[in-house]
Structures are given as C-alpha cells and as structure tokens.
Write a protein that holds these residues in place. Structure first.
Motif, PDB file in Angstrom:
ATOM      1  N   ASP A  25     -15.194 -16.078   3.556  1.00 17.82           N
ATOM      2  CA  ASP A  25     -15.237 -17.378   4.230  1.00 17.82           C
ATOM      3  C   ASP A  25     -14.020 -18.254   3.924  1.00 17.82           C
ATOM      4  O   ASP A  25     -14.001 -19.426   4.285  1.00 17.82           O
ATOM      5  CB  ASP A  25     -16.508 -18.134   3.825  1.00 17.82           C
ATOM      6  N   ALA A  26     -13.009 -17.684   3.279  1.00 16.57           N
ATOM      7  CA  ALA A  26     -11.831 -18.464   2.883  1.00 16.57           C
ATOM      8  C   ALA A  26     -11.054 -18.948   4.102  1.00 16.57           C
ATOM      9  O   ALA A  26     -10.887 -18.220   5.076  1.00 16.57           O
ATOM     10  CB  ALA A  26     -10.926 -17.625   1.994  1.00 16.57           C
ATOM     11  N   LYS A  27     -10.615 -20.183   4.036  1.00 15.71           N
ATOM     12  CA  LYS A  27      -9.774 -20.741   5.087  1.00 15.71           C
ATOM     13  C   LYS A  27      -8.385 -20.980   4.493  1.00 15.71           C
ATOM     14  O   LYS A  27      -8.254 -21.386   3.344  1.00 15.71           O
ATOM     15  CB  LYS A  27     -10.359 -22.036   5.635  1.00 15.71           C
ATOM     16  N   THR A  28      -7.373 -20.708   5.293  1.00 16.68           N
ATOM     17  CA  THR A  28      -5.981 -20.826   4.858  1.00 16.68           C
ATOM     18  C   THR A  28      -5.242 -21.719   5.835  1.00 16.68           C
ATOM     19  O   THR A  28      -5.448 -21.635   7.045  1.00 16.68           O
ATOM     20  CB  THR A  28      -5.321 -19.435   4.832  1.00 16.68           C
ATOM     21  N   VAL A  29      -4.377 -22.579   5.321  1.00 17.39           N
ATOM     22  CA  VAL A  29      -3.553 -23.419   6.189  1.00 17.39           C
ATOM     23  C   VAL A  29      -2.335 -22.595   6.587  1.00 17.39           C
ATOM     24  O   VAL A  29      -1.518 -22.216   5.753  1.00 17.39           O
ATOM     25  CB  VAL A  29      -3.132 -24.718   5.476  1.00 17.39           C
ATOM     26  N   PRO A  35      -6.743 -25.641   8.832  1.00 14.83           N
ATOM     27  CA  PRO A  35      -7.264 -24.469   8.126  1.00 14.83           C
ATOM     28  C   PRO A  35      -7.898 -23.477   9.107  1.00 14.83           C
ATOM     29  O   PRO A  35      -8.618 -23.864  10.026  1.00 14.83           O
ATOM     30  CB  PRO A  35      -8.303 -25.056   7.177  1.00 14.83           C
ATOM     31  N   VAL A  36      -7.585 -22.204   8.927  1.00 13.21           N
ATOM     32  CA  VAL A  36      -8.126 -21.144   9.784  1.00 13.21           C
ATOM     33  C   VAL A  36      -8.631 -20.005   8.915  1.00 13.21           C
ATOM     34  O   VAL A  36      -8.223 -19.852   7.772  1.00 13.21           O
ATOM     35  CB  VAL A  36      -7.059 -20.609  10.772  1.00 13.21           C
ATOM     36  N   ARG A  37      -9.512 -19.202   9.483  1.00 11.40           N
ATOM     37  CA  ARG A  37      -9.930 -17.958   8.833  1.00 11.40           C
ATOM     38  C   ARG A  37      -8.996 -16.863   9.318  1.00 11.40           C
ATOM     39  O   ARG A  37      -8.809 -16.685  10.516  1.00 11.40           O
ATOM     40  CB  ARG A  37     -11.377 -17.625   9.173  1.00 11.40           C
ATOM     41  N   GLN A  40     -10.374 -14.357  11.888  1.00 10.86           N
ATOM     42  CA  GLN A  40     -10.563 -14.889  13.241  1.00 10.86           C
ATOM     43  C   GLN A  40      -9.239 -15.047  13.984  1.00 10.86           C
ATOM     44  O   GLN A  40      -9.215 -15.076  15.209  1.00 10.86           O
ATOM     45  CB  GLN A  40     -11.294 -16.226  13.181  1.00 10.86           C
ATOM     46  N   GLU A  41      -8.135 -15.140  13.253  1.00 10.99           N
ATOM     47  CA  GLU A  41      -6.810 -15.255  13.864  1.00 10.99           C
ATOM     48  C   GLU A  41      -6.126 -13.893  13.962  1.00 10.99           C
ATOM     49  O   GLU A  41      -4.983 -13.799  14.368  1.00 10.99           O
ATOM     50  CB  GLU A  41      -5.936 -16.214  13.047  1.00 10.99           C
TER      51      GLU A  41
END
Length: 84
Positions: A25-29, A35-37, A40-41
């Motif tokens: 579930d980590a999100k990264t800028v 912030p995105v996963r 998903q990208e």
C-alpha cells in the motif's frame, strides 16, 4: 563478463540495476507532490519490484554526465497502449 579496462573490446555500455521491494500500500511521490502507488502507475518490473537501472556509455575516452542515463525498468501492459 570481461574486465572493463582500456583494452576491452566488448559492449561499450555498462549497466547496473537495483531492485527494491515496496510495501503493497506504499505511496511514492513521483511528480511534484502527488503520491501514487507504483503498481497502479505500472512502474514495477515483472516481479512486482521497483527496478532502477543506470547505464554508462563507455565508448569515449572519458565519461561525463551526459554519458550516464537512469531508467525505471517497468512491466507496462501492451493492451493499455492506444495506437490510432
């Protein structure tokens, strides 16, 4: 792989890749402050890891900043590409 020295005649590029495990579930800028996963990208490799690749072009006598490229090796699905 042959030793890379002045007399090396093989491939003129050197590549180093590092893979990183991310929390599910980590999100990264990635861009600005959004912030995105990464999954998903479609920015993860085929094993679901973040893979950063650096390639040095060693075809010249000296290596400068323009001779080093950094990439993300990703597994982007072909069926999402819309070619018209």
């Amino acid at each position: 792989m042959e030793d890379r020295n002045l007399r090396c005649t093989q491939d003129e590029k050197i590549e180093i890749a590092c893979c990183f495990c991310l929390d599910e579930d980590a999100k990264t800028v990635v861009d600005a402050n959004v912030p995105v996963r990464m999954d998903q990208e479609y920015l993860l490799n085929e094993k679901g890891k973040l893979e950063i690749v650096k390639v040095w072009d060693c075809s010249k006598k000296t290596i400068g900043a323009k001779d080093v490229k950094t990439f993300i090796r990703a597994n982007y699905p072909n069926d999402l590409v819309n070619i018209s």
